[in-house]
Every structure is written in C-alpha cells, then in structure tokens.
Design a protein around this motif. Sequence first.
Motif, mmCIF file in Angstrom:
data_model
loop_
_atom_site.group_PDB
_atom_site.id
_atom_site.type_symbol
_atom_site.label_atom_id
_atom_site.label_comp_id
_atom_site.label_asym_id
_atom_site.label_seq_id
_atom_site.Cartn_x
_atom_site.Cartn_y
_atom_site.Cartn_z
ATOM 1 N N SER A 187 0.815 -1.109 -0.003
ATOM 2 C CA SER A 187 -0.061 -0.011 0.009
ATOM 3 C C SER A 187 0.745 1.173 0.040
ATOM 4 O O SER A 187 1.956 1.323 0.620
ATOM 5 C CB SER A 187 -0.669 0.012 1.258
ATOM 6 N N ASP A 188 0.313 2.442 -0.589
ATOM 7 C CA ASP A 188 1.227 3.565 -0.774
ATOM 8 C C ASP A 188 1.152 4.308 0.419
ATOM 9 O O ASP A 188 0.437 5.503 0.709
ATOM 10 C CB ASP A 188 0.663 4.233 -1.996
ATOM 11 N N LEU A 189 1.996 3.953 1.468
ATOM 12 C CA LEU A 189 2.264 4.595 2.566
ATOM 13 C C LEU A 189 3.482 4.908 2.954
ATOM 14 O O LEU A 189 4.525 4.038 2.596
ATOM 15 C CB LEU A 189 1.732 3.589 3.762
ATOM 16 N N ASP A 190 3.806 5.931 3.796
ATOM 17 C CA ASP A 190 5.015 6.372 3.915
ATOM 18 C C ASP A 190 5.684 5.690 5.291
ATOM 19 O O ASP A 190 6.712 5.362 5.545
ATOM 20 C CB ASP A 190 5.238 7.849 4.046
ATOM 21 N N ALA A 191 4.741 5.624 6.248
ATOM 22 C CA ALA A 191 5.083 4.983 7.623
ATOM 23 C C ALA A 191 3.749 4.254 8.060
ATOM 24 O O ALA A 191 2.444 4.592 7.947
ATOM 25 C CB ALA A 191 5.529 5.954 8.542
ATOM 26 N N VAL A 192 4.212 3.369 8.928
ATOM 27 C CA VAL A 192 3.075 2.464 9.671
ATOM 28 C C VAL A 192 3.254 2.278 11.036
ATOM 29 O O VAL A 192 4.463 2.112 11.362
ATOM 30 C CB VAL A 192 2.746 1.166 8.859
ATOM 31 N N ALA B 67 1.651 -12.323 13.609
ATOM 32 C CA ALA B 67 1.137 -13.116 12.885
ATOM 33 C C ALA B 67 0.240 -12.953 11.786
ATOM 34 O O ALA B 67 -0.783 -13.003 12.253
ATOM 35 C CB ALA B 67 0.783 -14.469 13.432
ATOM 36 N N LEU B 68 0.434 -12.299 10.689
ATOM 37 C CA LEU B 68 -0.342 -11.577 9.747
ATOM 38 C C LEU B 68 -0.854 -12.227 8.650
ATOM 39 O O LEU B 68 -0.184 -13.099 8.236
ATOM 40 C CB LEU B 68 0.228 -10.222 9.262
ATOM 41 N N PRO B 69 -2.055 -12.074 8.030
ATOM 42 C CA PRO B 69 -2.480 -12.594 6.875
ATOM 43 C C PRO B 69 -1.593 -12.216 5.449
ATOM 44 O O PRO B 69 -1.470 -12.888 4.715
ATOM 45 C CB PRO B 69 -3.999 -12.182 6.684
ATOM 46 N N VAL B 70 -0.833 -10.957 5.634
ATOM 47 C CA VAL B 70 -0.020 -10.934 4.622
ATOM 48 C C VAL B 70 1.635 -10.506 5.297
ATOM 49 O O VAL B 70 1.625 -9.379 6.108
ATOM 50 C CB VAL B 70 -0.345 -9.452 3.844
ATOM 51 N N MET B 71 2.323 -11.279 5.344
ATOM 52 C CA MET B 71 3.655 -11.068 5.822
ATOM 53 C C MET B 71 4.565 -10.201 5.214
ATOM 54 O O MET B 71 4.358 -10.135 3.902
ATOM 55 C CB MET B 71 4.205 -12.579 6.278
ATOM 56 N N PRO B 72 5.666 -9.564 5.741
ATOM 57 C CA PRO B 72 6.597 -8.944 5.144
ATOM 58 C C PRO B 72 7.087 -9.398 3.779
ATOM 59 O O PRO B 72 7.521 -10.477 3.848
ATOM 60 C CB PRO B 72 7.800 -8.675 6.007
ATOM 61 N N SER B 73 7.031 -8.479 2.841
ATOM 62 C CA SER B 73 7.610 -8.928 1.508
ATOM 63 C C SER B 73 8.405 -7.562 0.894
ATOM 64 O O SER B 73 8.455 -6.581 1.571
ATOM 65 C CB SER B 73 6.698 -9.528 0.638
ATOM 66 N N ASP B 74 9.123 -7.810 -0.327
ATOM 67 C CA ASP B 74 9.718 -6.765 -0.997
ATOM 68 C C ASP B 74 8.574 -5.848 -1.490
ATOM 69 O O ASP B 74 9.099 -4.690 -1.890
ATOM 70 C CB ASP B 74 10.481 -7.244 -1.939
ATOM 71 N N GLN B 75 7.407 -6.136 -1.062
ATOM 72 C CA GLN B 75 6.258 -4.846 -1.557
ATOM 73 C C GLN B 75 6.406 -3.927 -0.501
ATOM 74 O O GLN B 75 5.653 -2.769 -0.788
ATOM 75 C CB GLN B 75 5.001 -5.648 -1.664
ATOM 76 N N LEU B 76 6.753 -4.217 0.857
ATOM 77 C CA LEU B 76 6.721 -3.275 1.809
ATOM 78 C C LEU B 76 7.627 -1.859 1.383
ATOM 79 O O LEU B 76 8.746 -1.871 1.322
ATOM 80 C CB LEU B 76 7.231 -3.706 3.006
ATOM 81 N N LYS B 77 7.092 -0.774 1.416
ATOM 82 C CA LYS B 77 7.507 0.524 1.167
ATOM 83 C C LYS B 77 7.678 1.566 2.599
ATOM 84 O O LYS B 77 8.617 2.232 2.611
ATOM 85 C CB LYS B 77 6.677 1.271 0.103
ATOM 86 N N ALA B 78 6.782 1.221 3.349
ATOM 87 C CA ALA B 78 6.777 2.059 4.596
ATOM 88 C C ALA B 78 7.676 1.887 5.632
ATOM 89 O O ALA B 78 8.049 0.748 5.714
ATOM 90 C CB ALA B 78 5.225 1.920 5.245
ATOM 91 N N ARG B 79 8.228 2.797 6.567
ATOM 92 C CA ARG B 79 8.755 2.577 7.577
ATOM 93 C C ARG B 79 7.740 1.927 8.600
ATOM 94 O O ARG B 79 6.808 2.573 8.580
ATOM 95 C CB ARG B 79 9.462 3.995 8.180
ATOM 96 N N VAL B 80 8.244 1.059 9.487
ATOM 97 C CA VAL B 80 7.284 0.604 10.511
ATOM 98 C C VAL B 80 7.810 0.485 11.838
ATOM 99 O O VAL B 80 8.807 0.484 12.209
ATOM 100 C CB VAL B 80 7.418 -1.013 9.831
#
Length: 278
Positions: free
Chosen positions: A171-176, A184-197
């Motif tokens: 998703s188009d987010l800068d930070a989360v 334990a998420l339905p969508v786990m971290p991948s190279d699609q992640l753009k945001a700071r977390v």
Amino acid sequence: MKKTIFSLMAVVLISTFSCKDESKKSTSEDIIEVVEVNIKGETVTYATDSTTMKGYIAFDENNTEKRPGILVIHEWWGHNDYVRERADMLAELGYVALAVDMYGDGKQADHPDDAGKFAGMVMQNMEEATARFNAALELLKSNPNVDAEKIAAIGYCFGGSVALSMANAGSDLDAVAAFHSGVALPVMPSDQLKARVLVCNGADDPFASSESIETFKKQMDSINADYKYVAYPGAVHAFTSKDADALGEKFNLPLAYNKEADEKSWEELQILLTETFK
C-alpha cells in the motif's frame, strides 16, 4: 575641504547608527502572531462497491497549509470513541487524521465473541479488507487539507494488524505504526513493503507469542525493512486504552491500561512521523 568631508562622514555615521538603532527597536517590538489550534471533527461516509462505511476526520481548521494525512484503524471492538480520540490527538499535532471503519456502517461489538467474528470476517477476506482500506485512503488523499504524497497509517490491536498487512501488501504509505498488535499476519513482510514500520507491544502480551515475534523480525530483516519493534516490560494487551481494565475484568481477558507504556509509545509514534515527514 577636509571639514566638508568630515561633516559628510559624520552625517553618514550618524545615519547608519540611527538606522541600526531603529532596526533593533523595530525587531524588539515585532509581535509574533500565535494562531490558536481549533480541532474540528466531522463524521464522513464513504464506500466500496459492497459496503458503506462511517468514519471520522479530524483537523485543525485554523491551519491553511497542506499537511500529512494519517489513517487510524480501530481495535476489534469497531469504530468507537477511542479511535476518534486518537484522531483528535493527531490533529492536535498538526496532521489530518481519518479514523476509519473497517466493519461497515460504523458497526461496533459489545462482546469479545462478536468482536472476534467481525475481525475474522475482515482478516479472512483480504480482498474486501483491501477495498475498504483503499476507500479510506483515497478519501484521506482527496481531502483539501492533506498533502497526498505524505500518508501514514496507525492501528490498535486488530487495527494494527490491518495497517501492517496493508503495508506488507505494498500500500502507498510512508509510515505505519501498530500498537498491541499481533504480528502473525495474513500478509507477511515482503519486498512490496515501502513504509517505515513501528510496532509497540506489551512484553507480557499473551496474544503476541515469542514465536510470532521472532518470525516477524526475521522476515523484516530478510528484506532490510526500516522498522523498530518495542516491547514494554510489564505491559499486556490493550495497554494504550483506559477502558482496558474494565473490559478485562468484565470479560476475564488479559487487558490492562499501562500509563507509562501508553505515553512512551505515543512518543515513539511522534518521532516516527516527524522523521518521516521532515
């Protein structure tokens, strides 16, 4: 001739020092205008193809500049006063905050059984969850007070898991930021992640197992994610909510408010947002 030159020099010097003195006087007398913060909150309705949602947007109506927008996602209890209070707090910090409705029609749960059902229906249907999240995202971006290039999302409990999952999906987010959230998420971290977390959890939260935390961190590390995981000693689930003690006692759940963890995690959020949008 020398006298004339000296006289001219004297005039110049007197004029120069006179101007400097006047400048100092003018500077010292400058009045700094302080614009009073006036938070305005509005109920907003938005929709996907299948669901109508009732959210809440908060902003300082005296601030005429475009500023970052923050999505605020509720706990499993649904869109209630608590998530609106957090939106107001973000507005006081200078952001435009949209408290979203992930269940539709502003639906709320009065019992953990119903809350679990509502949350499960969202997390087990990521296509619909994404549609609802994106509808809120587009509403926030279209707000005239928002800089659409500066967007973050925060969430509590269920809402934290939603925010993290949406970020992991690209998703188009800068930070989360996620507070007392499962990882334990339905969508786990991948190279699609753009945001700071940022993840702020209670070190004694029984809903966040050590195994799930270890797996989450390993996957974040594997993609070189920009993230911070904070575990507050002595804090359990729902540590940011002042209603947690009463709810924990009522339903015999390991919930409790922790003032120190609440305040420190809010400070962590402010640091994240300030550094992201500087």
